[in-house]
Design a protein around this motif. Sequence first.
Motif, PDB file in Angstrom:
ATOM      1  N   UNK A   1      16.880  21.358  20.331  1.00 26.09           N
ATOM      2  CA  UNK A   1      16.158  21.663  20.533  1.00 26.09           C
ATOM      3  C   UNK A   1      14.721  21.557  20.287  1.00 26.09           C
ATOM      4  N   UNK A   2      15.111  22.764  19.329  1.00 28.34           N
ATOM      5  CA  UNK A   2      13.260  22.292  18.630  1.00 28.34           C
ATOM      6  C   UNK A   2      12.809  21.560  18.315  1.00 28.34           C
ATOM      7  N   UNK A   3      13.872  20.610  17.778  1.00 28.00           N
ATOM      8  CA  UNK A   3      13.139  19.088  17.160  1.00 28.00           C
ATOM      9  C   UNK A   3      12.647  17.903  18.844  1.00 28.00           C
ATOM     10  N   UNK A   4      13.785  18.254  19.703  1.00 21.58           N
ATOM     11  CA  UNK A   4      13.123  18.063  21.479  1.00 21.58           C
ATOM     12  C   UNK A   4      12.193  18.362  21.367  1.00 21.58           C
ATOM     13  N   UNK A   5      11.990  19.483  21.215  1.00 20.14           N
ATOM     14  CA  UNK A   5      10.485  19.930  22.227  1.00 20.14           C
ATOM     15  C   UNK A   5       9.491  19.505  21.336  1.00 20.14           C
ATOM     16  N   UNK A   6       9.598  19.143  19.817  1.00 32.65           N
ATOM     17  CA  UNK A   6       8.515  18.941  18.924  1.00 32.65           C
ATOM     18  C   UNK A   6       7.678  17.165  19.479  1.00 32.65           C
ATOM     19  N   UNK A   7       9.140  16.774  19.542  1.00 32.96           N
ATOM     20  CA  UNK A   7       9.003  15.436  19.435  1.00 32.96           C
ATOM     21  C   UNK A   7       8.798  15.302  21.080  1.00 32.96           C
ATOM     22  N   UNK A   8       8.343  16.016  22.225  1.00 32.82           N
ATOM     23  CA  UNK A   8       7.632  16.908  23.458  1.00 32.82           C
ATOM     24  C   UNK A   8       6.559  16.545  23.294  1.00 32.82           C
ATOM     25  N   UNK A   9       6.068  17.640  22.925  1.00 30.77           N
ATOM     26  CA  UNK A   9       4.676  18.007  22.382  1.00 30.77           C
ATOM     27  C   UNK A   9       4.170  16.648  21.401  1.00 30.77           C
ATOM     28  N   UNK A  10       4.521  16.138  20.473  1.00 32.00           N
ATOM     29  CA  UNK A  10       4.294  14.464  19.598  1.00 32.00           C
ATOM     30  C   UNK A  10       3.197  13.780  20.888  1.00 32.00           C
ATOM     31  N   UNK A  11       5.046  13.082  21.512  1.00 29.66           N
ATOM     32  CA  UNK A  11       5.152  12.029  22.145  1.00 29.66           C
ATOM     33  C   UNK A  11       4.861  11.857  23.799  1.00 29.66           C
ATOM     34  N   UNK A  12       5.034  13.491  24.719  1.00 26.97           N
ATOM     35  CA  UNK A  12       5.108  13.054  26.078  1.00 26.97           C
ATOM     36  C   UNK A  12       3.206  13.750  25.962  1.00 26.97           C
ATOM     37  N   UNK A  13       3.645  15.053  25.893  1.00 25.72           N
ATOM     38  CA  UNK A  13       2.109  16.066  26.067  1.00 25.72           C
ATOM     39  C   UNK A  13       1.032  15.393  24.791  1.00 25.72           C
TER      40      UNK A  13
END
Length: 129
Positions: free
Chosen positions: A98-110
């Motif tokens: 989940x932390x990895x998914x959150x990092x990907x979310x911040x990098x690629x979505x936000x």
Amino acid sequence: QRMSQIFSLYIINKSGGLIYQNDYGKDAPKLQMNDHLRLGSTFHGLHAITSNLAPTHSSTGIQVIETDTFRLHCFQAPTGTKFFITADKNRTNLDNTLKTIYELYTDYVLKNPFYELEQPIHCELFDVY
């Protein structure tokens, strides 16, 4: 391969709206979009209720639900956005996932200039991972 044994990923905005859902692998339940929306909003409500029922004021709500067939793990970002995954009951290290998914979310979505906060996520780079 990284997503093996993970059935589904849900991302819910701070208002309880489902902004992202993806199934991984053949073992993910085959649900209609309305069912995914209902699951997301139901989980949001249960998460809020459990936060309020906790004996301490520092409770962040539901983090793990274990059943005899699957696990559900949740991570709540500082913004209130919730990420939860359903996975095989024997899957470990879901907190790290989940932390990895959150990092990907911040990098690629936000960081995507075309993404509007709290809106459904349509980002090909995020889908790839």
